[in-house]
Every structure is written in C-alpha cells, then in structure tokens.
Enzyme design. Structure first.
Site, PDB file in Angstrom:
ATOM      1  CG  PHE A   1      -1.866   1.156   1.271  1.00  0.00           C
ATOM      2  CD1 PHE A   1      -3.110   1.066   0.659  1.00  0.00           C
ATOM      3  CD2 PHE A   1      -1.515   2.357   1.882  1.00  0.00           C
ATOM      4  CE1 PHE A   1      -3.981   2.145   0.660  1.00  0.00           C
ATOM      5  CE2 PHE A   1      -2.382   3.442   1.894  1.00  0.00           C
ATOM      6  CZ  PHE A   1      -3.616   3.333   1.275  1.00  0.00           C
ATOM      7  CG  ASP A   2       3.638   4.261   2.454  1.00  0.00           C
ATOM      8  OD1 ASP A   2       4.150   4.725   1.417  1.00  0.00           O
ATOM      9  OD2 ASP A   2       3.786   4.778   3.578  1.00  0.00           O
ATOM     10  CE  LYS A   3       3.977  -1.884  -4.547  1.00  0.00           C
ATOM     11  NZ  LYS A   3       4.382  -3.295  -4.650  1.00  0.00           N
TER      12      LYS A   3
ATOM     13  CG  ASN B   1      -0.246  -6.287  -7.635  1.00  0.00           C
ATOM     14  OD1 ASN B   1       0.962  -6.130  -7.849  1.00  0.00           O
ATOM     15  ND2 ASN B   1      -0.710  -7.099  -6.678  1.00  0.00           N
TER      16      ASN B   1
ATOM     17  N   GLY C   1       5.468  -4.962  -9.843  1.00  0.00           N
ATOM     18  CA  GLY C   1       6.897  -5.224 -10.088  1.00  0.00           C
ATOM     19  C   GLY C   1       7.817  -4.416  -9.183  1.00  0.00           C
ATOM     20  CG  PHE C   2       9.423  -5.660  -5.782  1.00  0.00           C
ATOM     21  CD1 PHE C   2       8.613  -5.651  -4.659  1.00  0.00           C
ATOM     22  CD2 PHE C   2      10.080  -6.844  -6.114  1.00  0.00           C
ATOM     23  CE1 PHE C   2       8.438  -6.799  -3.887  1.00  0.00           C
ATOM     24  CE2 PHE C   2       9.917  -7.998  -5.344  1.00  0.00           C
ATOM     25  CZ  PHE C   2       9.093  -7.960  -4.228  1.00  0.00           C
TER      26      PHE C   2
ATOM     27  CG  ASN D   1       7.032  -6.855   1.615  1.00  0.00           C
ATOM     28  OD1 ASN D   1       7.478  -6.850   0.479  1.00  0.00           O
ATOM     29  ND2 ASN D   1       6.325  -7.852   2.098  1.00  0.00           N
TER      30      ASN D   1
ATOM     31  CB  SER E   1       6.432 -10.330  -5.655  1.00  0.00           C
ATOM     32  OG  SER E   1       6.008  -9.686  -6.847  1.00  0.00           O
TER      33      SER E   1
ATOM     34  CG  ASN F   1       3.580  -8.990 -10.256  1.00  0.00           C
ATOM     35  OD1 ASN F   1       2.999  -9.656 -11.099  1.00  0.00           O
ATOM     36  ND2 ASN F   1       2.989  -8.519  -9.169  1.00  0.00           N
ATOM     37  CB  THR F   2      10.354  -9.816  -9.239  1.00  0.00           C
ATOM     38  OG1 THR F   2       9.856  -8.533  -8.890  1.00  0.00           O
ATOM     39  CG2 THR F   2      11.857  -9.745  -9.439  1.00  0.00           C
TER      40      THR F   2
ATOM     41  CE  LYS G   1       2.532 -11.108   1.631  1.00  0.00           C
ATOM     42  NZ  LYS G   1       2.263  -9.661   1.475  1.00  0.00           N
TER      43      LYS G   1
ATOM     44  CG  ASN H   1       2.458 -11.995  -1.939  1.00  0.00           C
ATOM     45  OD1 ASN H   1       1.541 -11.309  -2.389  1.00  0.00           O
ATOM     46  ND2 ASN H   1       3.691 -11.547  -1.846  1.00  0.00           N
ATOM     47  CB  THR H   2      -1.098 -12.226  -5.083  1.00  0.00           C
ATOM     48  OG1 THR H   2       0.260 -12.214  -5.531  1.00  0.00           O
ATOM     49  CG2 THR H   2      -1.426 -10.885  -4.453  1.00  0.00           C
TER      50      THR H   2
ATOM     51  CE1 TYR I   1      -4.076  -2.052  -1.609  1.00  0.00           C
ATOM     52  CE2 TYR I   1      -1.853  -2.915  -1.581  1.00  0.00           C
ATOM     53  CZ  TYR I   1      -2.776  -1.998  -2.051  1.00  0.00           C
ATOM     54  OH  TYR I   1      -2.404  -1.040  -2.956  1.00  0.00           O
TER      55      TYR I   1
HETATM   56  C1  LIG Z   1      -1.384  -3.361  -5.477  1.00  0.00           C
HETATM   57  C2  LIG Z   1      -0.782  -4.398  -4.577  1.00  0.00           C
HETATM   58  C3  LIG Z   1       0.581  -4.360  -4.318  1.00  0.00           C
HETATM   59  C4  LIG Z   1       1.178  -5.309  -3.484  1.00  0.00           C
HETATM   60  N1  LIG Z   1       2.515  -5.246  -3.219  1.00  0.00           N
HETATM   61  C5  LIG Z   1       3.085  -6.131  -2.370  1.00  0.00           C
HETATM   62  C6  LIG Z   1       4.471  -6.052  -2.035  1.00  0.00           C
HETATM   63  O1  LIG Z   1       5.187  -5.156  -2.461  1.00  0.00           O
HETATM   64  N2  LIG Z   1       4.969  -7.009  -1.216  1.00  0.00           N
HETATM   65  C7  LIG Z   1       4.191  -8.019  -0.707  1.00  0.00           C
HETATM   66  O2  LIG Z   1       4.688  -8.870   0.025  1.00  0.00           O
HETATM   67  N3  LIG Z   1       2.880  -8.095  -0.979  1.00  0.00           N
HETATM   68  C8  LIG Z   1       2.307  -7.186  -1.793  1.00  0.00           C
HETATM   69  N4  LIG Z   1       0.965  -7.272  -2.066  1.00  0.00           N
HETATM   70  C9  LIG Z   1       0.184  -8.371  -1.458  1.00  0.00           C
HETATM   71  C10 LIG Z   1      -0.530  -7.941  -0.161  1.00  0.00           C
HETATM   72  O3  LIG Z   1       0.406  -7.535   0.799  1.00  0.00           O
HETATM   73  C11 LIG Z   1      -1.396  -9.054   0.422  1.00  0.00           C
HETATM   74  O4  LIG Z   1      -0.568 -10.073   0.904  1.00  0.00           O
HETATM   75  C12 LIG Z   1      -2.348  -9.655  -0.601  1.00  0.00           C
HETATM   76  O5  LIG Z   1      -2.930  -8.644  -1.384  1.00  0.00           O
HETATM   77  C13 LIG Z   1      -3.467 -10.466   0.062  1.00  0.00           C
HETATM   78  O6  LIG Z   1      -4.232  -9.678   0.924  1.00  0.00           O
HETATM   79  P1  LIG Z   1      -5.640  -9.029   0.474  1.00  0.00           P
HETATM   80  O7  LIG Z   1      -6.454 -10.110  -0.156  1.00  0.00           O
HETATM   81  O8  LIG Z   1      -6.207  -8.466   1.736  1.00  0.00           O
HETATM   82  O9  LIG Z   1      -5.294  -7.961  -0.499  1.00  0.00           O
HETATM   83  C14 LIG Z   1       0.368  -6.319  -2.895  1.00  0.00           C
HETATM   84  C15 LIG Z   1      -1.009  -6.349  -3.153  1.00  0.00           C
HETATM   85  C16 LIG Z   1      -1.590  -5.407  -3.965  1.00  0.00           C
HETATM   86  C17 LIG Z   1      -3.066  -5.464  -4.204  1.00  0.00           C
END
Ligand SMILES: Cc1cc2nc3c(=O)[nH]c(=O)nc-3n(C[C@H](O)[C@H](O)[C@H](O)COP(=O)(O)O)c2cc1C
Length: 354
Positions: A68-70, A115, A118-119, A143, A179, A181-182, A217, A245-246, A316
């Site tokens: 959220f706050d990169k 999303n 890509g960091f 993170n 992630s 995306n990397t 994570k 994570n996602t 998030y």
């Molecule tokens: C736009 C976006 C950017 C994210 N960036 C990161 C990241 O930089 N590092 C990370 O560990 N997870 C990242 N996440 C994953 C979230 O931290 C979280 O683990 C994931 O979205 C699952 O939670 P949620 O379903 O409540 O969103 C990101 C998620 C979103 C939607």
C-alpha cells in the site's frame, strides 16, 4: 463517507485512485493537527485485542499488508488509521519504476484485484529517509524484495542490503519471496535456493546481533507438501511466516479483468490461504507465529483466520472495496465476539479450528 467517495474513486484507473489516496494521506501527514481528527474516526483501542509476539506489542491484530505504501511515504498518517501494525514496502536496494502501466486492475464482481506492479519503489535510501521523519507508536514493518536488474545468483544479497540498512528503524521485517511480478523470485521456494537464502539471513542475524523479528512471506500457490518441507528451515531461521501472498490461479472468476497477468488478491484467496495456515499451525504444533493474509473482508473472516492458527492478520484489497473505516469496524466486532463468548484474550481462539 466512503460510500460517497468510492464511486468517484472507482471512475479512475485503480493505480491513479491509489495515488490520490496517498496524496490525501500526505496532506494529512503534513498538517499534524489533522492527525487526532483521523484518529477519532478510525482508532479503536481495547486491551482484549493486544498481544505480544517476538517481543513486539501489537495493540490489535489487524495489520496493513505490504504494497500500500511502497516507499514509506505516509507511515505517520497510516499509524492513525486504526491498524495494529503497518507493513511498508516492498523495498529494493535501488529505486526502480516497476512494470509498464496499466498494472493494477479491479475485479469488482469477484471482490478482488490483480496487480503486476513489479516492486515499483524509490529505493532503500529514500524510503529510509522518509521513514525517519517521524517516530511511531505502533509496530512498523518493512517488506523486502529484490531489484529486477540484480544478477540471479546475487539476489539473496539484495535482501541482506535492505535488512542491514533498516536494522535500527523498523519493528519487524518481511522477506518477500512470493511476488509473482519479478521473474524467478518465487524460485526461492525451491529447496537449494531457499537453503542459501536461510544461510545468508542466519549469518546476517548472528554477525549483526539482530533482535528485530524477521518474517517470511510465501506464495498462495504453494502445495501443502512443499509448505511442509519448507517449515523446518523456516522455523530455524525466521520468527514467523506470512501466509500468503497473491495467487496466479484464476479459477471461478467472473470479472472481465481475470485475463490480466499478475497476482490476484482479495476474496478468492481466502479459502486457499486458510488451508495453508491450518497446515502450518498443525505442522508446528501451534508454536510458531503465523500471520494470515488474503481475502479478509468481514469480522467472520478475521475470526476464521485466527481460529485456523494465525496470531495476526493483514488486509489490503478489502480497503479498496470497503474503505478505511473497515479496520476499526473489524476491531470493534472482534472485541465484541471475544467478550460475548467469554474469551479473555486473542490467544484463547488462535488455532481452535486447526
Ligand atoms: C497493489 C498491490 C501491491 C502489493 N505489493 C506487495 C508487495 O510489495 N509485497 C508483498 O509482500 N505483498 C504485496 N501485495 C500483497 C498484499 O500484501 C497481500 O498479501 C495480498 O494482497 C493479500 O491480501 P488481500 O487479499 O487483503 O489484499 C500487494 C497487493 C496489492 C493489491
């Protein structure tokens, strides 16, 4: 209030809407007199929600998830938004722009996001100077990721560089190997890569006398057997595990945007991540800290995650759909649930259903 703002925000591209939110938080942070007003709206305190884990006091179990706050631009404003902890980043050693835009999508019918950021971040030095502008009254985590340009065999050193830079400034770290995306980042889930990473982190901890807890994570796309294999080195090296994570799965989605590549977050993650949390809890006999994330929208979701074995949760995607009032709403309802059922504290329910 968010019911009024949401239709306006949803007219914008999701990343643009996110940028507007960050700008609003920057404004609040610039005028400290506004912070108590924010606190009045969003803050909820109740002793029954407090917990100490790895020597850190968490005032409530609802944390802000990473991403959220990169670049640590609005941590002070976020402190007043009712979270029990905030995880900033993902941060990499060098600044990098991330993937080309558009790279963030709403899947409204599925209560989800995709999303492929890509960091994107301003790099560790700028992020550190942002963070140092304020002091904090809640746990502030970081993170940590790796730069796209770092040669494959040197990538684990990127984690060490960021850990070293922030070692006096954060309450906890998260080593993010999940992630999607990397390119090749998730290869750190493979046994030999993971063992090399664990060795590097262990040496860093010993050489620098690190007491700040370090969490790991993992991806939601991990099967239970692989998770089982990773747990012994994880419990030796890390202080906790974030599940998860996602995902790159797209099963059962309705929204048109399901065709986009990237990590899927939000509601569709929930059941899968519960399965991972229960498995990790059972395999570690309830002795290891688990932080649950993925698809939490309601207090029932929070309770299910805690009862499955998580000690803390992070959100998030639900904030995008439900707005910033969600955090205090969840905390209030959780405290009510504990009181109503005669529980003394959070520990009484953690792992009950595992
Ligand atoms: C736009 C976006 C950017 C994210 N960036 C990161 C990241 O930089 N590092 C990370 O560990 N997870 C990242 N996440 C994953 C979230 O931290 C979280 O683990 C994931 O979205 C699952 O939670 P949620 O379903 O409540 O969103 C990101 C998620 C979103 C939607």
């Amino acid at each position: 209030m968010y019911k009024l703002i949401k239709p306006i925000l949803f007219k914008y591209d999701p990343e643009q809407a996110h940028g507007m939110t960050i700008d609003a938080l920057k404004f609040v942070q610039r005028y400290p007199k506004t912070l108590p007003i924010i606190k009045q709206f969003f803050h909820y305190e109740n002793d029954i929600l407090t917990q100490e884990l790895s020597g850190v006091r968490f005032p409530n179990p609802i944390g802000l998830a990473a991403g959220f706050d990169k670049s640590c631009e609005v941590p002070k404003a976020l402190e007043y938004a009712g979270f029990g902890s905030i995880e900033l980043g993902g941060i990499t050693p060098k600044p990098q722009p991330g993937n080309p835009k558009p790279r963030m999508y709403r899947l409204v019918e599925d209560q989800a996001l995709i999303n492929r950021m890509g960091f994107n971040n301003l790099g560790m030095n700028k992020a550190l100077s942002n963070l140092r502008k304020y002091s904090y009254n809640i746990p502030v985590g970081l993170n940590v990721g790796v730069n796209k340009s770092t040669p494959y065999e040197d990538r684990y050193q990127d984690y060490i560089k960021v850990l070293d830079t922030f070692k006096n400034d954060v309450t906890f770290y998260t080593v993010n190997i999940s992630s999607p995306n990397t390119e090749n980042l998730q290869k750190f889930h493979d046994e030999s890569e993971f063992s090399q990473l664990c060795t590097a982190i262990q040496s860093f901890k010993v050489e620098n006398d690190i007491t700040v807890p370090i969490f790991i994570k993992l991806t939601s796309d991990l099967d239970l057997t692989s998770l089982g294999h990773m747990l012994p080195p994880i419990t030796k090296t890390f202080d906790g595990i974030i599940l998860a994570n996602t995902t790159q799965q797209r099963d059962g989605l309705k929204s048109e945007n399901r065709i986009e590549t990237g990590g899927l977050s939000g509601r569709p993650l929930f059941e899968r991540n519960i399965e991972l949390i229960k498995h990790a809890y059972k395999e570690t006999n309830g002795t290891f800290t688990i932080i649950g994330t993925g698809g939490i929208f309601t207090v029932e979701d929070v309770i299910t995650m805690l009862r499955s074995g998580a000690s803390l949760v992070q959100i998030y995607s639900a904030l995008v759909f439900e707005g910033p009032g969600l955090t205090s709403k969840l905390n209030k309802a959780l405290a009510q649930y504990l009181n109503k059922n005669g529980y003394q504290n959070l520990k009484d329910i953690i792992g009950l259903d595992a």
